[in-house]
Design a protein around this motif. Structure first.
Motif, PDB file in Angstrom:
ATOM      1  N   LEU A  11      42.370  41.519  36.266  1.00  9.21           N
ATOM      2  CA  LEU A  11      41.723  41.181  37.536  1.00  9.21           C
ATOM      3  C   LEU A  11      41.100  39.788  37.463  1.00  9.21           C
ATOM      4  O   LEU A  11      41.295  38.957  38.351  1.00  9.21           O
ATOM      5  N   LYS A  12      40.381  39.530  36.398  1.00  8.15           N
ATOM      6  CA  LYS A  12      39.724  38.233  36.267  1.00  8.15           C
ATOM      7  C   LYS A  12      40.765  37.106  36.219  1.00  8.15           C
ATOM      8  O   LYS A  12      40.605  36.062  36.872  1.00  8.15           O
ATOM      9  N   LEU A  13      41.850  37.330  35.489  1.00 10.80           N
ATOM     10  CA  LEU A  13      42.877  36.293  35.384  1.00 10.80           C
ATOM     11  C   LEU A  13      43.564  36.063  36.732  1.00 10.80           C
ATOM     12  O   LEU A  13      43.913  34.925  37.070  1.00 10.80           O
TER      13      LEU A  13
ATOM     14  N   ILE B  39      52.176  34.056  42.683  1.00  9.96           N
ATOM     15  CA  ILE B  39      51.996  34.552  44.060  1.00  9.96           C
ATOM     16  C   ILE B  39      50.663  34.072  44.645  1.00  9.96           C
ATOM     17  O   ILE B  39      50.584  33.707  45.819  1.00  9.96           O
ATOM     18  N   LEU B  40      49.623  34.050  43.815  1.00  8.22           N
ATOM     19  CA  LEU B  40      48.282  33.719  44.338  1.00  8.22           C
ATOM     20  C   LEU B  40      47.954  32.227  44.294  1.00  8.22           C
ATOM     21  O   LEU B  40      46.967  31.792  44.885  1.00  8.22           O
ATOM     22  N   SER B  41      48.775  31.447  43.608  1.00 10.53           N
ATOM     23  CA  SER B  41      48.477  30.007  43.529  1.00 10.53           C
ATOM     24  C   SER B  41      49.160  29.279  44.687  1.00 10.53           C
ATOM     25  O   SER B  41      49.896  29.882  45.470  1.00 10.53           O
TER      26      SER B  41
ATOM     27  N   THR C 158      40.098  47.711  36.273  1.00 10.00           N
ATOM     28  CA  THR C 158      38.701  47.523  36.692  1.00 10.00           C
ATOM     29  C   THR C 158      38.415  48.204  38.025  1.00 10.00           C
ATOM     30  O   THR C 158      37.390  48.849  38.203  1.00 10.00           O
ATOM     31  N   ASN C 159      39.315  48.025  38.976  1.00 10.93           N
ATOM     32  CA  ASN C 159      38.969  48.421  40.348  1.00 10.93           C
ATOM     33  C   ASN C 159      39.682  49.692  40.825  1.00 10.93           C
ATOM     34  O   ASN C 159      39.562  50.046  42.006  1.00 10.93           O
ATOM     35  N   ALA C 160      40.416  50.381  39.947  1.00 11.93           N
ATOM     36  CA  ALA C 160      41.199  51.549  40.388  1.00 11.93           C
ATOM     37  C   ALA C 160      40.363  52.553  41.206  1.00 11.93           C
ATOM     38  O   ALA C 160      40.841  53.052  42.240  1.00 11.93           O
ATOM     39  N   PRO C 161      39.102  52.880  40.816  1.00 15.40           N
ATOM     40  CA  PRO C 161      38.346  53.857  41.621  1.00 15.40           C
ATOM     41  C   PRO C 161      38.140  53.401  43.076  1.00 15.40           C
ATOM     42  O   PRO C 161      38.358  54.184  44.007  1.00 15.40           O
TER      43      PRO C 161
ATOM     44  N   LEU D 279      41.999  42.204  46.349  1.00 13.95           N
ATOM     45  CA  LEU D 279      40.899  41.261  46.076  1.00 13.95           C
ATOM     46  C   LEU D 279      39.778  41.429  47.091  1.00 13.95           C
ATOM     47  O   LEU D 279      38.610  41.253  46.770  1.00 13.95           O
ATOM     48  N   THR D 280      40.130  41.817  48.304  1.00 13.46           N
ATOM     49  CA  THR D 280      39.112  42.047  49.325  1.00 13.46           C
ATOM     50  C   THR D 280      38.332  43.329  49.025  1.00 13.46           C
ATOM     51  O   THR D 280      37.101  43.361  49.136  1.00 13.46           O
TER      52      THR D 280
END
Ligand code: 13P
Ligand code: SF4
Length: 376
Positions: free
Chosen positions: A67-69, A95-97, A168-171, A373-374
């Motif tokens: 996630l951080k990367l 994709i994100l750059s 990190t964010n699965a929940p 990310l949102t």
């Protein structure tokens, strides 16, 4: 000892094929990396995952979990994003750059065996089979792909109202998904999906395993109808090695010690651990722990060895969970020789191993990533 075949400072080279770099000694490869980096300056940024080997990790500008990367890749202004990680991570960076930036993977063989356990043909077949049982899957099921997956699967999620998640964010992501539709199709890691559902209080009977090699995932129509989460039958070959017996034996010896694991471990291992989280979380928790504490860690060996060294001055003892070596062999492919080759080429004006996701996939994949990310 120097191989004598290459010496720093004499680029640009007439021949920048990998053959001349593969034979470099460790010492020469390190020298060439430093030399090429000095010439590239801020044009290149090196993003490194925590599982990278020490001889590559030492060159990182920025390190992190997936996630951080992903966030760092979206934020950097560097022209070249040299990704010391695995293929799906470099795809996310692309994709994100911005279009004028280039994501590069120093060795294209650095894949992720878990990511390869799901592919678009199998996921589309699964979707059709679910449609036959449930009707209109786009109204009933949110597809959630772990970030450890190919770009076309992220695109599938983007196109079907779905989303990407990380360890990190699965929940939060599963909450988001279940708030929209009654079921989740979670791929490719059954263990992360099961642990996440378990923490939410979803009964194990309501988390059915979908075997992509069997008709209807090997499930009866009632099992599909009863499921809240359909767990793709995929796993990480590294984390499957950690077993609950390893924890129990260790606890018998060190009853005051603490256990921390990655959620790609099986449910029993996660349940017996004091803490479960991403690679960054593992580092943060152990780093913030009081001096002279003892830790058993269930994740890849390069990370654990590094953490053990870093914690020594504080008297913390960090131990590896399994009795056998568990390294991510694909991450390991990014070695100093490949990094030297990549950077030398960039410094000489040649881009090697660019990772470019086709626009038709990148657009919907970005939708699924931006939703993540949102939400997180
Ligand atoms: P993290 O996102 O926690 O770094 O995990 C990535 C991974 O591949 C673990 O095996
Ligand atoms: Fe993939 Fe497992 Fe390696 Fe992580 S440790 S990159 S999930 S193979």
């Amino acid at each position: 000892m120097s191989s004598g075949r290459l010496a720093p400072g004499d680029a640009p080279w007439a021949d920048l094929g990998f053959e001349r770099f593969g034979v470099l000694s460790e010492e020469d490869a390190q020298a060439r990396i430093l030399d090429a980096r000095a010439r590239l300056g801020k044009r290149a940024v090196l993003l490194c995952h925590h599982y990278q080997r020490a001889d590559v990790y030492r060159h990182a500008d920025l390190t992190g979990d997936s996630l951080k990367l992903a966030r760092l890749a979206a934020q950097t202004d560097a022209e070249f994003i040299v990704f010391c990680g695995v293929h799906f991570m470099a795809e996310v960076a692309d994709i994100l750059s911005r279009p004028e930036q280039t994501a590069i993977l120093p060795d294209l063989a650095a894949g992720c065996s878990m990511a390869d356990m799901a592919n678009l043909a199998k996921v589309e077949r699964c979707w059709r089979e679910l449609a036959a049982v449930l009707g209109a899957p786009d109204e009933k099921i949110t597809p959630v792909t772990y970030i450890n997956s190919a770009a076309d699967l992220k695109a599938f999620c983007g196109a079907h109202g779905g989303i990407v998640c990380t360890s990190t964010n699965a929940p939060k992501i599963v909450d988001w998904a279940l708030a929209r539709r009654e079921k989740v199709l979670f791929f490719p890691d059954q263990h992360l999906g099961r642990w996440t559902g378990f923490k939410k209080g979803i009964a194990l009977e309501q988390m059915a395993v979908w075997d992509p090699d069997l008709e209807n995932g090997g499930l009866a129509p009632e099992e599909i109808a009863n499921a809240r989460i359909l767990l793709w039958k995929g796993h990480c070959s590294v984390h499957q090695m950690f077993q609950v017996e390893h924890i129990r034996r260790w606890r018998a010896q060190y009853p005051d010690g603490q256990v921390i694991s990655h959620p790609e471990c099986n449910l029993d291992v996660c349940r017996e651990s004091d803490h479960v989280g991403s690679t960054e979380y593992i580092r943060d928790i152990v780093s913030a722990a009081p001096a002279n504490t003892r830790w058993l860690v269930g994740t890849e060996l390069n990370l654990v060895n590094r953490l053990a060294e870093q914690m020594k001055p504080q008297g913390k003892i960090v131990q590896f969970m399994a009795p056998m070596v568990c390294m991510c062999s694909t991450m390991q492919r990014i070695d100093p020789q490949h990094l030297a080759w990549t950077l030398e080429n960039l410094a000489a004006g040649q881009i090697v191993n660019p990772i470019r996701v086709a626009a038709s996939e990148a657009e919907p994949a970005r939708t699924a990533l931006e939703r993540m990310l949102t939400v997180s």
